[in-house]
Design an enzyme around this catalytic site. Sequence first.
Site, PDB file in Angstrom:
ATOM      1  N   VAL A 199       0.796  -1.213   0.000  1.00 15.29           N
ATOM      2  CA  VAL A 199       0.000   0.000   0.000  1.00 15.29           C
ATOM      3  C   VAL A 199       0.841   1.282   0.000  1.00 15.29           C
ATOM      4  O   VAL A 199       0.342   2.344  -0.310  1.00 15.29           O
ATOM      5  CB  VAL A 199      -0.984   0.001   1.193  1.00 15.29           C
ATOM      6  N   TYR A 200       2.122   1.203   0.315  1.00 10.98           N
ATOM      7  CA  TYR A 200       2.975   2.389   0.330  1.00 10.98           C
ATOM      8  C   TYR A 200       3.344   2.748  -1.101  1.00 10.98           C
ATOM      9  O   TYR A 200       4.481   2.693  -1.511  1.00 10.98           O
ATOM     10  CB  TYR A 200       4.252   2.168   1.125  1.00 10.98           C
ATOM     11  N   GLY A 201       2.395   3.124  -1.865  1.00 14.59           N
ATOM     12  CA  GLY A 201       2.669   3.488  -3.246  1.00 14.59           C
ATOM     13  C   GLY A 201       1.420   3.566  -4.098  1.00 14.59           C
ATOM     14  O   GLY A 201       1.032   4.648  -4.462  1.00 14.59           O
ATOM     15  N   ASN A 238       6.948   1.460  -2.910  1.00 14.99           N
ATOM     16  CA  ASN A 238       7.893   1.272  -1.822  1.00 14.99           C
ATOM     17  C   ASN A 238       8.563  -0.096  -1.889  1.00 14.99           C
ATOM     18  O   ASN A 238       9.773  -0.212  -1.688  1.00 14.99           O
ATOM     19  CB  ASN A 238       7.195   1.472  -0.477  1.00 14.99           C
TER      20      ASN A 238
END
Length: 86
Positions: free
Chosen positions: A57-59, A63
């Site tokens: 989810v970091y992107g 990530n």
Amino acid sequence: MKNRILGTTSSLEVSSIGLGCMAMSHGYGEPADKKEMIKLIRTAHDLGVTFFDTAEVYGPYTNEELVGEALEPIRNEVKIATKFGI
């Protein structure tokens, strides 16, 4: 850097300090400079960090790709934790 066994039923050994990579590409404004973040991740490893945290989810995915690129030359020396599915 001291190491420790992760959990109580595992023999997985990691550095006692890990590096959470979320803020490099997500959550706190614009993503940081990719070259600088790769340098930061590799410097952390040079200082003894062997445990890195990322998530889809970091992107999304940005990530994980960043962490993968940064650690590719030393991938056999580190452990990467990733999370998925919200």
